[in-house]
Design a protein around this motif. Structure first.
Motif, PDB file in Angstrom:
ATOM      1  N   GLN A 229       0.876  -1.171   0.000  1.00  0.00           N
ATOM      2  CA  GLN A 229       0.000   0.000   0.000  1.00  0.00           C
ATOM      3  C   GLN A 229       0.918   1.228   0.000  1.00  0.00           C
ATOM      4  OE1 GLN A 229       0.507  -1.878   2.976  1.00  0.00           O
ATOM      5  NE2 GLN A 229       2.025  -0.247   3.141  1.00  0.00           N
ATOM      6  N   CYS A 230       0.367   2.403   0.075  1.00  0.00           N
ATOM      7  CA  CYS A 230       1.197   3.603   0.164  1.00  0.00           C
ATOM      8  C   CYS A 230       2.076   3.514   1.405  1.00  0.00           C
ATOM      9  CB  CYS A 230       0.315   4.846   0.246  1.00  0.00           C
ATOM     10  SG  CYS A 230       1.244   6.346   0.614  1.00  0.00           S
ATOM     11  N   ASN A 231       3.345   3.875   1.255  1.00  0.00           N
ATOM     12  CA  ASN A 231       4.263   3.770   2.386  1.00  0.00           C
ATOM     13  C   ASN A 231       4.274   5.024   3.252  1.00  0.00           C
ATOM     14  OD1 ASN A 231       5.170   1.157   2.118  1.00  0.00           O
ATOM     15  ND2 ASN A 231       6.658   1.725   0.555  1.00  0.00           N
ATOM     16  N   HIS A 232       3.558   6.032   2.860  1.00  0.00           N
ATOM     17  CA  HIS A 232       3.486   7.289   3.607  1.00  0.00           C
ATOM     18  C   HIS A 232       4.870   7.800   3.979  1.00  0.00           C
ATOM     19  CE1 HIS A 232      -0.883   7.112   3.684  1.00  0.00           C
ATOM     20  NE2 HIS A 232      -0.704   5.821   3.756  1.00  0.00           N
ATOM     21  N   CYS A 233       5.585   8.115   2.928  1.00  0.00           N
ATOM     22  CA  CYS A 233       6.975   8.581   3.064  1.00  0.00           C
ATOM     23  C   CYS A 233       7.061   9.790   3.989  1.00  0.00           C
ATOM     24  CB  CYS A 233       7.531   8.978   1.699  1.00  0.00           C
ATOM     25  SG  CYS A 233       7.319   7.706   0.454  1.00  0.00           S
ATOM     26  N   LEU A 234       8.197   9.912   4.671  1.00  0.00           N
ATOM     27  CA  LEU A 234       8.396  11.077   5.536  1.00  0.00           C
ATOM     28  C   LEU A 234       8.526  12.347   4.697  1.00  0.00           C
ATOM     29  CD1 LEU A 234      10.855   9.633   8.201  1.00  0.00           C
ATOM     30  CD2 LEU A 234       8.357   9.637   8.178  1.00  0.00           C
ATOM     31  N   GLU A 235       9.214  12.215   3.566  1.00  0.00           N
ATOM     32  CA  GLU A 235       9.294  13.333   2.620  1.00  0.00           C
ATOM     33  C   GLU A 235       8.824  12.822   1.264  1.00  0.00           C
ATOM     34  OE1 GLU A 235      12.845  15.945   3.043  1.00  0.00           O
ATOM     35  OE2 GLU A 235      13.479  14.337   4.364  1.00  0.00           O
ATOM     36  N   PRO A 236       7.508  12.830   1.062  1.00  0.00           N
ATOM     37  CA  PRO A 236       6.928  12.098  -0.067  1.00  0.00           C
ATOM     38  C   PRO A 236       7.307  12.689  -1.424  1.00  0.00           C
ATOM     39  CG  PRO A 236       5.242  12.829   1.511  1.00  0.00           C
ATOM     40  CD  PRO A 236       6.509  13.539   1.851  1.00  0.00           C
ATOM     41  N   ALA A 237       7.652  11.797  -2.343  1.00  0.00           N
ATOM     42  CA  ALA A 237       7.926  12.210  -3.720  1.00  0.00           C
ATOM     43  C   ALA A 237       6.660  12.799  -4.340  1.00  0.00           C
ATOM     44  CB  ALA A 237       8.407  11.016  -4.536  1.00  0.00           C
ATOM     45  N   CYS A 238       5.521  12.162  -4.040  1.00  0.00           N
ATOM     46  CA  CYS A 238       4.268  12.605  -4.655  1.00  0.00           C
ATOM     47  C   CYS A 238       3.956  14.044  -4.259  1.00  0.00           C
ATOM     48  CB  CYS A 238       3.127  11.675  -4.242  1.00  0.00           C
ATOM     49  SG  CYS A 238       2.959  11.475  -2.459  1.00  0.00           S
ATOM     50  N   ALA A 239       4.186  14.362  -2.984  1.00  0.00           N
ATOM     51  CA  ALA A 239       3.871  15.713  -2.511  1.00  0.00           C
ATOM     52  C   ALA A 239       4.838  16.736  -3.104  1.00  0.00           C
ATOM     53  CB  ALA A 239       3.935  15.761  -0.988  1.00  0.00           C
TER      54      ALA A 239
ATOM     55  N   ALA B 226       0.058  10.305   8.020  1.00  0.00           N
ATOM     56  CA  ALA B 226      -0.550   9.973   6.732  1.00  0.00           C
ATOM     57  C   ALA B 226      -0.172  11.010   5.675  1.00  0.00           C
ATOM     58  CB  ALA B 226      -2.062   9.911   6.870  1.00  0.00           C
ATOM     59  N   VAL B 227      -0.005  10.550   4.459  1.00  0.00           N
ATOM     60  CA  VAL B 227       0.130  11.463   3.331  1.00  0.00           C
ATOM     61  C   VAL B 227      -1.254  11.560   2.696  1.00  0.00           C
ATOM     62  CG1 VAL B 227       1.202  11.853   1.090  1.00  0.00           C
ATOM     63  CG2 VAL B 227       2.542  10.892   2.967  1.00  0.00           C
ATOM     64  N   THR B 228      -1.885  12.723   2.865  1.00  0.00           N
ATOM     65  CA  THR B 228      -3.274  12.857   2.446  1.00  0.00           C
ATOM     66  C   THR B 228      -3.381  13.565   1.100  1.00  0.00           C
ATOM     67  OG1 THR B 228      -3.463  14.931   3.629  1.00  0.00           O
ATOM     68  CG2 THR B 228      -4.110  12.948   4.817  1.00  0.00           C
TER      69      THR B 228
ATOM     70  N   ALA C 212       6.359  10.224 -10.092  1.00  0.00           N
ATOM     71  CA  ALA C 212       7.367  10.470  -9.061  1.00  0.00           C
ATOM     72  C   ALA C 212       7.453   9.364  -8.020  1.00  0.00           C
ATOM     73  CB  ALA C 212       7.078  11.804  -8.367  1.00  0.00           C
ATOM     74  N   CYS C 213       6.338   8.766  -7.651  1.00  0.00           N
ATOM     75  CA  CYS C 213       6.341   7.813  -6.533  1.00  0.00           C
ATOM     76  C   CYS C 213       7.252   6.617  -6.826  1.00  0.00           C
ATOM     77  CB  CYS C 213       4.922   7.305  -6.244  1.00  0.00           C
ATOM     78  SG  CYS C 213       4.920   5.961  -5.032  1.00  0.00           S
ATOM     79  N   PRO C 214       8.270   6.415  -5.998  1.00  0.00           N
ATOM     80  CA  PRO C 214       9.220   5.329  -6.261  1.00  0.00           C
ATOM     81  C   PRO C 214       8.630   3.955  -5.957  1.00  0.00           C
ATOM     82  CG  PRO C 214       9.764   6.446  -4.219  1.00  0.00           C
ATOM     83  CD  PRO C 214       8.635   7.211  -4.822  1.00  0.00           C
ATOM     84  N   PHE C 215       7.529   3.935  -5.204  1.00  0.00           N
ATOM     85  CA  PHE C 215       6.935   2.646  -4.841  1.00  0.00           C
ATOM     86  C   PHE C 215       5.772   2.266  -5.758  1.00  0.00           C
ATOM     87  CE2 PHE C 215       8.744   4.541  -0.952  1.00  0.00           C
ATOM     88  CZ  PHE C 215       9.702   3.586  -0.676  1.00  0.00           C
ATOM     89  N   GLU C 216       5.519   3.064  -6.761  1.00  0.00           N
ATOM     90  CA  GLU C 216       4.485   2.797  -7.756  1.00  0.00           C
ATOM     91  C   GLU C 216       3.124   2.565  -7.100  1.00  0.00           C
ATOM     92  OE1 GLU C 216       6.444  -0.363  -9.726  1.00  0.00           O
ATOM     93  OE2 GLU C 216       7.780   0.979 -10.814  1.00  0.00           O
ATOM     94  N   ILE C 217       2.711   3.551  -6.321  1.00  0.00           N
ATOM     95  CA  ILE C 217       1.496   3.399  -5.536  1.00  0.00           C
ATOM     96  C   ILE C 217       0.277   4.153  -6.087  1.00  0.00           C
ATOM     97  CG2 ILE C 217       0.445   3.882  -3.274  1.00  0.00           C
ATOM     98  CD1 ILE C 217       2.318   1.430  -3.396  1.00  0.00           C
ATOM     99  N   PRO C 218       0.348   5.449  -6.323  1.00  0.00           N
ATOM    100  CA  PRO C 218      -0.883   6.172  -6.689  1.00  0.00           C
ATOM    101  C   PRO C 218      -1.475   5.608  -7.987  1.00  0.00           C
ATOM    102  CG  PRO C 218       0.938   7.710  -6.309  1.00  0.00           C
ATOM    103  CD  PRO C 218       1.520   6.337  -6.356  1.00  0.00           C
ATOM    104  N   ALA C 219      -2.795   5.558  -8.017  1.00  0.00           N
ATOM    105  CA  ALA C 219      -3.495   5.061  -9.205  1.00  0.00           C
ATOM    106  C   ALA C 219      -4.474   6.141  -9.649  1.00  0.00           C
ATOM    107  CB  ALA C 219      -4.233   3.765  -8.877  1.00  0.00           C
TER     108      ALA C 219
ATOM    109  N   MET D  34      -5.990   7.887  -6.615  1.00  0.00           N
ATOM    110  CA  MET D  34      -6.465   7.049  -5.520  1.00  0.00           C
ATOM    111  C   MET D  34      -5.290   6.341  -4.865  1.00  0.00           C
ATOM    112  SD  MET D  34      -9.764   7.499  -5.777  1.00  0.00           S
ATOM    113  CE  MET D  34     -10.809   6.179  -5.178  1.00  0.00           C
ATOM    114  N   LYS D  35      -5.254   6.416  -3.552  1.00  0.00           N
ATOM    115  CA  LYS D  35      -4.227   5.667  -2.823  1.00  0.00           C
ATOM    116  C   LYS D  35      -4.630   5.566  -1.353  1.00  0.00           C
ATOM    117  CE  LYS D  35      -1.067   9.028  -0.959  1.00  0.00           C
ATOM    118  NZ  LYS D  35      -1.271   8.509   0.400  1.00  0.00           N
ATOM    119  N   CYS D  36      -3.992   4.648  -0.678  1.00  0.00           N
ATOM    120  CA  CYS D  36      -4.211   4.429   0.750  1.00  0.00           C
ATOM    121  C   CYS D  36      -4.092   5.743   1.517  1.00  0.00           C
ATOM    122  CB  CYS D  36      -3.169   3.422   1.244  1.00  0.00           C
ATOM    123  SG  CYS D  36      -2.776   3.517   2.992  1.00  0.00           S
TER     124      CYS D  36
HETATM  125  S1  SF4 Z   1       2.282   7.737  -2.852  1.00  0.00           S
HETATM  126 FE1  SF4 Z   1       4.352   6.994  -3.036  1.00  0.00          FE
HETATM  127  S2  SF4 Z   1       5.626   8.774  -2.684  1.00  0.00           S
HETATM  128 FE2  SF4 Z   1       3.604   9.282  -1.960  1.00  0.00          FE
HETATM  129  S3  SF4 Z   1       3.677   8.805   0.186  1.00  0.00           S
HETATM  130 FE3  SF4 Z   1       2.863   6.999  -0.841  1.00  0.00          FE
HETATM  131  S4  SF4 Z   1       4.627   5.730  -1.229  1.00  0.00           S
HETATM  132 FE4  SF4 Z   1       5.408   7.757  -0.722  1.00  0.00          FE
END
Ligand code: SF4
Ligand code: SF4
Ligand code: SF4
Lengths: 351, 389
Positions: free
Chosen positions: A110-120, A135-137, A152-159, A171-173
């Motif tokens: 699922q989303c890893n909720h990065c401390l410094e998110p690439a997505c944000a 949470a990364v909202t 950007a997301c290195p974990f290939e999460i957002p859809a 959409m993501k966790c």
């Molecule tokens: S979507 Fe990706 S970059 Fe953003 S918080 Fe989740 S895992 Fe991290």
């Protein structure tokens, strides 16, 4: 498209200042930003996961996602390596690393909720925010749908909801942010029958993970995935096999995503500040060159004209002289002729 | 009277116009599908491949190939190469059209195009390079528009307004160069955030520099390429100055392109050396990379140089076309071919035919507008009432 210059410079300044402030903060603290101090995290102990998909079912319910194509009880889907989609915030996959055969290993994703998110960091309307709870909202009311966050997301999460024409969303966790704020556990954590998921303060979670590794060194490899990957995440993992064997990338490095682009952003004020000066300088030089060459040209032209005038005068004088001479000779000749004729006439008269 | 009418109808029914008409028709149908059925109805975009050819080709190639505007106006107004003056207007026009079409194309790609102004008026995501790209492209489009207006004003006979804009030339040029430097390089910098997805041979911390330098190459080559086409189709629209300067422009721009290509080649090699990526060169991706670097950077660099030495205008023009292909290849490599190289082939992206059609549709619109303008406004010639500034 009537954007004023001042506004533009404002943005540019903001972009530049943003990076500067970021750096200063880092420099001042002399340590790396490691997230909000009391933020929450979840530990996924992969060795405990049995692949029952209870978490998937719970996530579907608490987030009111559309019913799945195949029921959550159907475990055959585990055989494909699935990723998160716009209809499933979390998936469990089965891996069978050769070293563990014939045992299966199940991994929740699922989303890893990065401390410094690439997505944000990538979003140009700041639709993503790292909340103090961890949470990364995501704010669908501003999202333009450029999908740079997904790049950007290195974990290939957002859809993305590609099938929607009018109101597609990313959409993501959510790390069950609304529930956590209400003092409840995330849906998936609560549903897990094997305690493969543990929720708590990130500090405590890290300690729990370390303790487990310490206590059962045979059971775990000595690495907490997410402690420092991409600058650290709020979802942490323990495993019995190297993470690369169970579909998790080990080559991501520890550099937080915003740092990857800070250099390029930092160049903005430099370009904005230096380019105009440089270009005006070059312009001034070429102008000057042109002026000089124009001056030279003018000089050359006037010289040529002068020269021409002088030589023309000379020619004139010569021509005059010649004409004088010609005239003289002509007169002489005429006189001579006249004399001759007169002499002839006289002779004729005599005869 | 009716004879004349049928004649003009016949004249309008050229094969070119018919093909263009069909493309427009298909394009409009796909447009309707796109905005009623969503992106899924017309594209192969997936969660793994959020960016397809609408970004890889329309945005990245479109912006690079529209660089002729800033490159030419900088050469003429800032570096004082006045003898290339006749190249400015066509370059500005194609630049303006190029950017306008890029923005138009983005409306197909983003999920909610009516929110495109949001990053400026609602919330500024200043940490995003896409924000920088967006801000600069929006501003630069405005600059190009103003730079282009003198032609329109001459056409409409608005002398006073024209004089004012012409006075601003220098300021606009500098502003244009600053904005172009920023967004051309930022397009490359967009990929800096995804080192885990872009193949190491293409990923480099120098990406912004590569994109900026190659945009100069693209700009120079596009001016050469366009002038070749324009000479073919619109030579009756050109005045003596334009025709006389054409060979001069070709040789000068060819020389510049050769030099910049040589520099580009060098920094690419330095990039590999610094990241110590030599070992990748022996892989399949390495072969592909070498094809791009040797076949589309080193080779045109050489061909331009030879063309300039022999004053071979024809060779230079062919080289320009080849170089443009190389730029397109580079942008597609970074955005699509070498992007997501870590994924199994079943999850890789192949464009849907409707995506390609939309791109063709947009390029066709560009050509039609270009033709409309150059056959009416003083682009390829100087308006008799005005002297060059
Ligand atoms: S979507 Fe990706 S970059 Fe953003 S918080 Fe989740 S895992 Fe991290
Ligand atoms: S798709 Fe939405 S959330 Fe993602 S980067 Fe673009 S605007 Fe931000
Ligand atoms: S935290 Fe909530 S949203 Fe995220 S996977 Fe668990 S249940 Fe789903």
């Amino acid at each position: 498209m009537s954007l004023t210059r001042r506004r533009f410079l404002g943005w540019m300044g903001a972009a530049g200042a943003g990076t500067l402030v970021g750096r200063q903060a880092e420099a001042a603290a002399n340590v790396h930003f490691t997230g909000y101090p009391d933020s929450f995290a979840v530990l996924h102990d992969i060795t405990l996961c049995v692949g029952c998909r209870s978490c998937e079912a719970a996530c579907n319910t608490v987030n009111e996602l559309p019913p799945p194509n195949r029921p959550f009880k159907d475990l055959t889907v585990l055989d494909q390596h699935r990723r998160t989609t716009s209809k499933t915030y979390t998936v469990v996959n089965r891996f069978q690393p050769a070293s563990q055969a014939p045992k299966s290993i199940f991994v929740k994703k699922q989303c890893n909720h990065c401390l410094e998110p690439a997505c944000a960091s990538a979003c140009f309307v700041r639709a993503f925010k790292k909340s103090p709870e961890g949470a990364v909202t995501y704010d669908p009311t501003v999202c333009v749908g450029c999908r740079y966050c997904m790049v950007a997301c290195p974990f290939e999460i957002p859809a993305y909801e590609y099938e929607k024409a009018l109101d597609p969303k990313v959409m993501k966790c959510t790390m069950c942010h609304p529930r956590v704020k209400n003092g409840q556990l995330p849906g998936c954590v609560q549903a897990c029958p094997k305690e493969a998921l543990t929720f708590g303060k990130r500090k405590d979670i890290l300690n729990i993970a370390r303790e487990r590794i310490h206590k059962y060194p045979q059971r775990y490899i000595d690495h907490i995935y997410g402690e420092s990957e991409m600058g650290g995440t709020s979802w942490l993992y323990l495993s019995s096999v190297p993470f690369s064997q169970i579909g998790m990338r080990e080559d991501l490095g520890t550099t937080p995503a915003p740092e990857l682009t800070s250099g390029a952003l930092g160049a903005v004020p430099i370009v904005v500040g230096l380019w105009p000066v440089l270009l005006t300088g070059i312009y001034a030089i070429t102008q000057r060159k042109e002026k000089v060459s124009a001056e030279e040209q003018r000089l050359a032209v006037s010289q040529a004209v002068e020269h021409a005038r002088q030589s023309a005068e000379l020619d004139m004088v010569r021509a005059m002289e010649k004409a004088e001479k010609d005239k003289e000779t002509a007169i002489k000749q005429a006189v001579k002729k006249a004399m001759d004729e007169a002499v002839k006439a006289q002779q004729e008269v005599k005869a | 009277m009716s004879d004349e009418k049928s004649l003009s109808v016949n004249k309008a029914l050229t094969p070119f116009n018919m093909v263009a008409g069909i493309i427009l028709l298909i394009g409009m149908v796909i447009t309707i599908l796109r905005f009623t059925g969503g992106l899924a109805a017309v594209s192969n975009l997936t969660d793994d491949n959020p960016w397809g050819i609408w970004i890889g080709f329309d945005l990245l190639c479109g912006v690079a190939l529209a660089a002729g505007g800033y490159v030419t106006s900088a050469a003429v107004y800032i570096f004082g190469l006045k003898r290339y003056h006749s190249a400015v207007r066509p370059a500005i026009l194609t630049g303006f059209l190029g950017y306008a079409l890029v923005v138009f194309a983005l409306h197909y790609d983003v999920g909610r195009p009516w929110r495109l102004p949001y990053p400026f008026i609602v919330q500024q995501g200043t940490t995003s390079l896409l924000f920088e790209v967006g801000a600069c492209v929006a501003l630069y489009l405005t600059v190009l528009f103003i730079e282009f207006t003198p032609a329109v004003m001459e056409w409409l006979g608005l002398k006073r307004a024209r004089t004012i804009v012409v006075r601003l030339t220098m300021l606009l040029t500098i502003f244009g160069v600053v904005l172009s430097t920023l967004h051309q390089s930022s397009l490359g910098a967009l990929y800096l955030i995804a080192p885990s997805k872009l193949h190491p041979l293409w990923y480099s911390t120098y990406l912004p520099v590569y994109f900026f330098v190659s945009s100069i190459i693209a700009g120079l080559s596009m001016v050469l390429f366009e002038s070749t086409l324009s000479h073919h189709y619109f030579s009756h629209k050109m005045d003596k100055t334009h025709l006389a300067e054409a060979d001069n422009v070709t040789l000068g721009f060819g020389k510049a392109a050769s030099l910049v290509l040589a520099g580009y080649f060098t920094i690419k090699i330095i990039g590999i050396a610094i990241a110590d990526n030599w070992h990748y060169l022996t892989t399949g991706y390495g072969a592909w990379f070498l094809l791009e670097l040797l076949g589309f950077v080193a080779l045109p660099c050489l061909m331009y140089a030879v063309g300039v030495r022999d004053r071979n205008v024809k060779l230079i023009r062919w080289t320009a076309g080849w170089t443009i292909l190389g730029i397109v290849l580079n942008r597609l490599n970074i955005s699509l071919i070498a992007f997501n190289w870590q994924l199994p082939s079943s999850q890789r992206y192949v464009p849907h035919w409707m995506e390609i059609m939309v791109s063709v549709f947009i390029v066709t619109i560009g050509i039609l507008i270009f033709r409309f303008i150059v056959t009416r406004m003083p682009i390829m010639y100087e308006h008799p009432d005005y002297h060059s500034h």
